[in-house]
Design a protein around this motif. Structure first.
Motif, PDB file in Angstrom:
ATOM      1  N   HIS A 399      -2.594  11.892 -14.517  1.00  0.00           N
ATOM      2  CA  HIS A 399      -2.749  10.512 -14.974  1.00  0.00           C
ATOM      3  C   HIS A 399      -3.096   9.637 -13.786  1.00  0.00           C
ATOM      4  CE1 HIS A 399       1.447  10.850 -13.655  1.00  0.00           C
ATOM      5  NE2 HIS A 399       1.309   9.595 -13.250  1.00  0.00           N
ATOM      6  N   SER A 400      -3.537   8.436 -14.080  1.00  0.00           N
ATOM      7  CA  SER A 400      -3.927   7.492 -13.049  1.00  0.00           C
ATOM      8  C   SER A 400      -3.043   6.266 -13.146  1.00  0.00           C
ATOM      9  CB  SER A 400      -5.395   7.094 -13.220  1.00  0.00           C
ATOM     10  OG  SER A 400      -5.799   6.225 -12.192  1.00  0.00           O
ATOM     11  N   GLN A 401      -2.590   5.746 -11.982  1.00  0.00           N
ATOM     12  CA  GLN A 401      -1.735   4.568 -11.989  1.00  0.00           C
ATOM     13  C   GLN A 401      -2.532   3.343 -11.569  1.00  0.00           C
ATOM     14  OE1 GLN A 401       1.405   5.115  -9.148  1.00  0.00           O
ATOM     15  NE2 GLN A 401       0.147   4.447  -7.439  1.00  0.00           N
ATOM     16  N   PRO A 402      -2.273   2.178 -12.181  1.00  0.00           N
ATOM     17  CA  PRO A 402      -2.990   0.970 -11.791  1.00  0.00           C
ATOM     18  C   PRO A 402      -2.606   0.519 -10.388  1.00  0.00           C
ATOM     19  CG  PRO A 402      -1.250   0.457 -13.351  1.00  0.00           C
ATOM     20  CD  PRO A 402      -1.321   1.950 -13.283  1.00  0.00           C
ATOM     21  N   ILE A 403      -3.582  -0.005  -9.661  1.00  0.00           N
ATOM     22  CA  ILE A 403      -3.349  -0.507  -8.312  1.00  0.00           C
ATOM     23  C   ILE A 403      -3.718  -1.987  -8.210  1.00  0.00           C
ATOM     24  CG2 ILE A 403      -4.027  -0.312  -5.888  1.00  0.00           C
ATOM     25  CD1 ILE A 403      -4.361   2.651  -6.307  1.00  0.00           C
ATOM     26  N   GLU A 404      -4.897  -2.346  -8.719  1.00  0.00           N
ATOM     27  CA  GLU A 404      -5.342  -3.726  -8.745  1.00  0.00           C
ATOM     28  C   GLU A 404      -5.364  -4.346  -7.353  1.00  0.00           C
ATOM     29  OE1 GLU A 404      -6.607  -4.927 -11.378  1.00  0.00           O
ATOM     30  OE2 GLU A 404      -5.887  -3.471 -12.839  1.00  0.00           O
ATOM     31  N   ALA A 405      -5.922  -3.613  -6.361  1.00  0.00           N
ATOM     32  CA  ALA A 405      -6.118  -4.194  -5.034  1.00  0.00           C
ATOM     33  C   ALA A 405      -7.402  -5.016  -5.064  1.00  0.00           C
ATOM     34  CB  ALA A 405      -6.205  -3.104  -3.980  1.00  0.00           C
ATOM     35  N   VAL A 406      -7.264  -6.330  -4.863  1.00  0.00           N
ATOM     36  CA  VAL A 406      -8.384  -7.253  -5.036  1.00  0.00           C
ATOM     37  C   VAL A 406      -8.926  -7.667  -3.674  1.00  0.00           C
ATOM     38  CG1 VAL A 406      -9.104  -9.471  -6.002  1.00  0.00           C
ATOM     39  CG2 VAL A 406      -7.367  -8.087  -7.189  1.00  0.00           C
ATOM     40  N   TYR A 407     -10.236  -7.417  -3.481  1.00  0.00           N
ATOM     41  CA  TYR A 407     -10.947  -7.897  -2.305  1.00  0.00           C
ATOM     42  C   TYR A 407     -11.902  -8.998  -2.760  1.00  0.00           C
ATOM     43  CZ  TYR A 407      -9.053  -3.591  -0.358  1.00  0.00           C
ATOM     44  OH  TYR A 407      -8.207  -2.589   0.055  1.00  0.00           O
ATOM     45  N   PRO A 514      -6.388  -6.899   1.477  1.00  0.00           N
ATOM     46  CA  PRO A 514      -6.646  -7.358   0.100  1.00  0.00           C
ATOM     47  C   PRO A 514      -6.108  -8.767  -0.128  1.00  0.00           C
ATOM     48  CG  PRO A 514      -5.739  -5.140   0.130  1.00  0.00           C
ATOM     49  CD  PRO A 514      -5.607  -5.668   1.523  1.00  0.00           C
ATOM     50  N   LEU A 515      -6.809  -9.505  -0.965  1.00  0.00           N
ATOM     51  CA  LEU A 515      -6.340 -10.835  -1.313  1.00  0.00           C
ATOM     52  C   LEU A 515      -5.035 -10.759  -2.086  1.00  0.00           C
ATOM     53  CD1 LEU A 515      -9.753 -12.376  -2.422  1.00  0.00           C
ATOM     54  CD2 LEU A 515      -8.669 -12.482  -0.173  1.00  0.00           C
ATOM     55  N   SER A 516      -4.878  -9.695  -2.876  1.00  0.00           N
ATOM     56  CA  SER A 516      -3.658  -9.515  -3.659  1.00  0.00           C
ATOM     57  C   SER A 516      -3.641  -8.101  -4.193  1.00  0.00           C
ATOM     58  CB  SER A 516      -3.600 -10.522  -4.813  1.00  0.00           C
ATOM     59  OG  SER A 516      -4.739 -10.363  -5.651  1.00  0.00           O
ATOM     60  N   THR A 517      -2.465  -7.673  -4.634  1.00  0.00           N
ATOM     61  CA  THR A 517      -2.318  -6.393  -5.318  1.00  0.00           C
ATOM     62  C   THR A 517      -1.372  -6.577  -6.489  1.00  0.00           C
ATOM     63  OG1 THR A 517      -0.452  -5.701  -3.968  1.00  0.00           O
ATOM     64  CG2 THR A 517      -2.648  -5.060  -3.207  1.00  0.00           C
ATOM     65  N   THR A 522       5.408  -4.749 -12.927  1.00  0.00           N
ATOM     66  CA  THR A 522       5.153  -6.015 -13.626  1.00  0.00           C
ATOM     67  C   THR A 522       3.680  -6.365 -13.664  1.00  0.00           C
ATOM     68  OG1 THR A 522       5.418  -7.280 -11.587  1.00  0.00           O
ATOM     69  CG2 THR A 522       7.406  -6.862 -12.893  1.00  0.00           C
ATOM     70  N   ALA A 523       2.873  -5.772 -12.738  1.00  0.00           N
ATOM     71  CA  ALA A 523       1.431  -5.995 -12.682  1.00  0.00           C
ATOM     72  C   ALA A 523       1.090  -7.450 -12.376  1.00  0.00           C
ATOM     73  CB  ALA A 523       0.749  -5.561 -13.981  1.00  0.00           C
ATOM     74  N   GLU A 524       2.033  -8.189 -11.760  1.00  0.00           N
ATOM     75  CA  GLU A 524       1.696  -9.541 -11.321  1.00  0.00           C
ATOM     76  C   GLU A 524       1.043  -9.462  -9.945  1.00  0.00           C
ATOM     77  OE1 GLU A 524       5.263 -11.745 -11.308  1.00  0.00           O
ATOM     78  OE2 GLU A 524       5.519 -11.735 -13.490  1.00  0.00           O
ATOM     79  N   LEU A 525       0.016 -10.273  -9.749  1.00  0.00           N
ATOM     80  CA  LEU A 525      -0.700 -10.243  -8.487  1.00  0.00           C
ATOM     81  C   LEU A 525       0.145 -10.924  -7.410  1.00  0.00           C
ATOM     82  CD1 LEU A 525      -4.362 -10.961  -9.581  1.00  0.00           C
ATOM     83  CD2 LEU A 525      -3.249  -8.784  -9.132  1.00  0.00           C
ATOM     84  N   THR A 526       0.349 -10.238  -6.293  1.00  0.00           N
ATOM     85  CA  THR A 526       1.142 -10.783  -5.200  1.00  0.00           C
ATOM     86  C   THR A 526       0.351 -10.664  -3.902  1.00  0.00           C
ATOM     87  OG1 THR A 526       2.168  -8.636  -4.815  1.00  0.00           O
ATOM     88  CG2 THR A 526       3.302 -10.141  -6.300  1.00  0.00           C
ATOM     89  N   PRO A 527       0.519 -11.612  -2.968  1.00  0.00           N
ATOM     90  CA  PRO A 527      -0.179 -11.521  -1.691  1.00  0.00           C
ATOM     91  C   PRO A 527       0.265 -10.285  -0.911  1.00  0.00           C
ATOM     92  CG  PRO A 527       0.741 -13.716  -2.051  1.00  0.00           C
ATOM     93  CD  PRO A 527       1.323 -12.828  -3.099  1.00  0.00           C
ATOM     94  N   VAL A 528      -0.620  -9.770  -0.075  1.00  0.00           N
ATOM     95  CA  VAL A 528      -0.298  -8.616   0.764  1.00  0.00           C
ATOM     96  C   VAL A 528      -0.594  -8.948   2.211  1.00  0.00           C
ATOM     97  CG1 VAL A 528      -0.662  -6.863  -1.012  1.00  0.00           C
ATOM     98  CG2 VAL A 528      -2.587  -7.673   0.334  1.00  0.00           C
ATOM     99  N   THR A 529       0.065  -8.229   3.108  1.00  0.00           N
ATOM    100  CA  THR A 529      -0.127  -8.476   4.538  1.00  0.00           C
ATOM    101  C   THR A 529      -0.724  -7.285   5.254  1.00  0.00           C
ATOM    102  OG1 THR A 529       2.149  -7.756   4.952  1.00  0.00           O
ATOM    103  CG2 THR A 529       1.784 -10.111   4.622  1.00  0.00           C
ATOM    104  N   SER A 530      -0.738  -6.105   4.661  1.00  0.00           N
ATOM    105  CA  SER A 530      -1.267  -4.908   5.304  1.00  0.00           C
ATOM    106  C   SER A 530      -2.598  -4.510   4.668  1.00  0.00           C
ATOM    107  CB  SER A 530      -0.286  -3.751   5.185  1.00  0.00           C
ATOM    108  OG  SER A 530      -0.862  -2.550   5.658  1.00  0.00           O
TER     109      SER A 530
END
Length: 828
Positions: A399-407, A514-517, A522-530
């Protein structure tokens, strides 16, 4: 003849091919022998004798020559034309030559029946793929003349290349003057014989060039067989000049000697076939492969390289994988070829060094077939001529898991990895990466890395360009444009590792954050630092079978290895004698160890950096793998041990010996140090005088306890902004931090940024090299949007690149966040 032999012995063209295991030198030898037997046949017939022995010798050498190189047929035809001309009034004598030619052709008949149609197909494909243009007659003749007298080895200096060409042209002058001086009947006979041997091959090869243009770099080698006759003809003319113009003849002889000297010097000082050096390819495949894998070699010379450079097992056999014989009629795609590939895929990975400069469509047909049935494990250019690909069949992730890394203009939607447990035996993992939009990006690359809990990197694979390995839709039906594999290297200590992915520019080391992941579940977009996004946790186990030490990623092997208490230090990687480090840099290397017994004694390691007097100036000792001590190792266990420590920022420039050995933690006893390599250390320019800032910052902004930002200046050149930041250093900052500078317009939207290692106008200035009391001016270059003008805001600061965590900023002890704010006025 003696002078011609001298010129032949030092001929750069002859030297070049006498030192290659190729057919050109052998063809020259055989045609020269055939010409000698032909001459003896002629002499015997002119004396009224029957030339049985010389005719037999001619048939044998001519037949072998034609089986060695097709172009020797032009000289053999020239032999017949000469004999026909010489005995045009004595047909009974000419029958000897005609019979010899027919017997030569009879010997060739089985080969020609087998290969004629295949040869035609090969040549047609070669001409089509190489797209060579026919050479004009004068260009064709000049290139051969230059090659025969000056070689075809490229000069390392332009003036040497010009000198070669000028001398080759000057050689023509005395030879042209000597052409009309051959007066006696004997000389005219020699001249006629040589011209009959030289001109037909030249003319016929030129006509082939017009009809089937195939003239690669160094293509003059196809007519190497006429070189001895060219030299004999030249010496014949020089000899005639010596009777009337001895000084001029001496100059004429000196010119080819000078040309040969220049070209021979170039020959012995210039590496050849750098683009076809297979040693790095063989080393890479050996390190990353398994015994049941297959190497696919399309050409015999690739097999030769593999056997020459592959290591051996203790019983003397070549270490697998080795090239497998392919049942094929010629280099064309067919069902038998496909079946062989499928069988090899069922056994293991197929490693395919593709010789893309050899003008065949077969490599691409093979790759298309493999891509439909397997995952890409490797896709790397080792030179402009060779790309190494590897293909393996691994069970797809369930199966595949959602990541939603947004550039900014790209999104990593899903990712999946299987299996989650694998032995450290070059075991491949199946990885699916789903991108949106689902198109390949030639401007970007993705990177996969295997990290431990301390952030140490144990494996890496770059996907360059991003989304180039098209696969099938994933379980959710989304397009999945990266269907690849990743191998767990040999020697990883058993532990749990993190497989991460990052995205960055194709030609740069920098990775985008990434701007967010999506914060699962919960699949809520949160800021990332790495910039590195976790894909999966991989549990690495010890191999169940013995693995050859050559599978370890070792750059330099120790001979003999260091031994202590059943442990062997085999070699190291990550640093060599060409490494240049800056004082304050981190010295990183990996040691390769093997156990020769079950449960060896506990041992640690020590590393020392010694000066010429043997004084230790930096180093490290201990054991970096607390969960995998040596006393739990099994017999034959292979382990990579990462070592890293920082050089003192005030370390003097010079060369230092890097030594290593074992340490008994119970007694403190050390084995004698063994020198691994020499390391060059340099110092960057430093200043302890405060610079005059264009725009001082008062009071200064202090970052942690390490540095103060005291001023700045900038220069605008169109849409390029050069920003200089003035720093006062309080103390070194470890681990090394990077500088970030982010630009925002009046609305608060980020319009440009640059992040990276601190850099001055002179060199890198990593934070570990900072000296207390030093003043430092770092340089940042940013590209502005074309329509920006007016006031903009710059935020600058320091951050840890592995986590993205920023250093606290204060002004007179009061926290102000994690950056300094600068206002700039941008001109339109």
């Amino acid at each position: 003849p003696l002078i011609a032999t001298l010129l032949f012995a030092i001929s750069p063209m002859h030297l070049f091919y006498s030192q290659e295991v190729r057919m050109y030198g052998l063809a020259l030898l055989l045609t020269l022998c055939a010409s000698t037997f032909l001459w003896k046949m002629q002499q015997a017939l002119e004396q009224g004798n029957k030339p049985y022995s010389s005719t037999a010798g001619y048939i044998l050498t001519a037949a072998l020559a034609l089986l060695t190189l097709y172009y020797t047929g032009f000289i053999l035809l020239a032999h017949q034309l000469w004999a026909l001309y010489r005995f045009r009034k004595e047909w009974r004598k000419y029958r000897w030559f005609l019979a010899a030619a027919l017997l030569v052709l009879l010997i060739q008949l089985p080969w020609w029946l087998y290969t004629l149609s295949k040869l035609f197909t090969y040549v047609t494909d070669k001409v089509t793929s190489d797209q060579d243009l026919p050479l004009p007659i004068w260009n064709y003749l000049w290139r051969h003349w230059l090659a025969f007298f000056a070689g075809h080895i490229p000069a390392t200096l332009p003036w040497l290349e010009v000198a070669r060409r000028v001398i080759a042209a000057l050689i023509l002058i005395p030879l042209l003057l000597g052409t009309h001086m051959a007066r006696s009947r004997v000389e005219r006979h020699q001249l006629s014989w040589l011209l009959w041997i030289i001109l037909p091959p030249l003319l016929l090869a030129f006509l082939v060039n017009l009809r089937l243009p195939f003239f690669p770099e160094g293509g003059e080698r196809l007519l190497l067989q006429i070189l001895p006759y060219i030299l004999l003809l030249s010496v014949l003319f020089i000899g005639r000049l010596s009777d009337e113009y001895p000084n001029f003849a001496a100059i004429a002889l000196a010119l080819p000697l000078l040309s040969a000297s220049i070209s021979t010097t170039i020959f012995f000082s210039t590496p050849r076939y750098v683009e076809h050096d297979y040693r790095p390819i063989v080393d890479h495949v050996v390190e990353h492969s398994r015994p049941n894998d297959t190497v696919l070699a399309l050409f015999p010379w690739q097999v030769g390289y593999w056997r020459a450079y592959s290591p051996h097992t203790p019983d003397g056999r070549l270490l697998p994988p080795q090239p497998k014989e392919v049942d094929q009629q010629i280099l064309v795609w067919n069902s038998s070829f496909a079946a062989t590939l499928d069988q090899s895929l069922a056994e293991g990975t197929i490693w395919f060094p593709m010789p893309l400069s050899f003008g065949s469509t077969l490599p691409l047909e093979i790759e298309d077939h493999l891509q439909e049935r397997a995952r890409s494990l490797e896709n790397s250019w080792f030179s402009t001529a060779t790309r190494l690909s590897a293909w393996t069949q691994v069970e797809d992730p369930p199966h595949s898991q959602p990541i939603e890394a947004v550039y900014e203009d790209l999104q990593l939607v899903h990712g999946s990895v299987a299996p989650s447990t694998a032995p450290s035996a070059n075991t491949p993992l199946a990885i699916d990466l789903c991108w949106h939009p689902p198109t390949a990006r030639a401007d970007l690359r993705a990177t996969l890395r295997l990290l431990d809990d301390n952030g140490n990197e144990w494996g890496q694979r770059d996907l360059n360009p991003l989304a180039a390995h098209t696969g099938m839709p994933n379980a959710q039906g989304d397009p999945c444009l990266e269907r690849i594999a990743f191998a767990i290297p040999v020697g990883l200590p058993p532990a749990t590792y993190q497989l991460v992915v990052g995205v960055g520019p194709k030609e740069a080391e920098q990775l985008f954050t990434p701007l967010s992941t999506a914060a699962l579940p919960t699949a809520e977009l949160t800021p990332v630092t790495s910039p590195l996004i976790p894909l999966a946790q991989i549990t690495v186990t010890a191999p169940t079978e013995a693995i050859a030490p050559q599978r370890l990623p070792v750059d330099s092997w120790l001979h003999p290895p260091i031994e202590d208490a059943g442990l062997h230090l085999l070699g190291f990687a990550g640093i060599n004698s060409d490494t240049v480090l800056l004082a304050g840099d981190e010295l990183k290397l990996t040691l390769a160890l093997q156990s020769s017994t079950d449960q060896p004694a506990e041992r640690h390691l020590y590393i020392s950096l010694l000066d010429r007097q043997g004084n230790g100036l930096a180093g490290w000792e201990g054991w970096p793998l607390p969960t995998y001590p040596t006393q739990i190792w099994t017999q034959g266990a292979l382990t990579q041990v990462p070592i890293q420590f920082y050089l003192p920022p005030d370390l003097a420039a010079g060369r230092y010996a890097l030594t290593a050995g074992f340490l008994n933690p119970q007694t403190g006893e050390k084995t004698p140090p063994a020198t691994l390599t020499q390391v060059e250390v340099v110092r960057r320019p430093t200043s302890f005088n405060q610079p005059i800032s264009q725009s001082p910052i008062a009071p200064p902004v202090q970052f942690g306890t390490h540095a103060e930002l005291i001023g700045y200046s900038f220069i605008q050149e169109g849409t390029t902004l050069h920003l200089a930041l003035d720093w006062k250093i309080l103390q070194p900052l470890l681990p090394p931090h990077h500088i970030f500078t982010h630009l925002f317009d009046a609305s608060g939207e980020r319009i440009a940024q640059t992040d990276g290692v601190p850099t001055t106008v002179d060199s890198r200035a990593p934070t570990g090299s900072w000296l207390p009391g030093e003043y430092l001016t770092t340089q940042q270059t940013l590209i502005l949007p074309p329509d920006i003008q007016g006031p903009i805001t710059v935020q600058a600061g320091l951050y840890l690149p592995t986590t993205g965590e920023r250093l606290l900023a204060t002004v007179e002890g009061t926290p102000i966040g994690n950056s300094a704010t600068i206002q700039l006025q941008i001109a339109p």
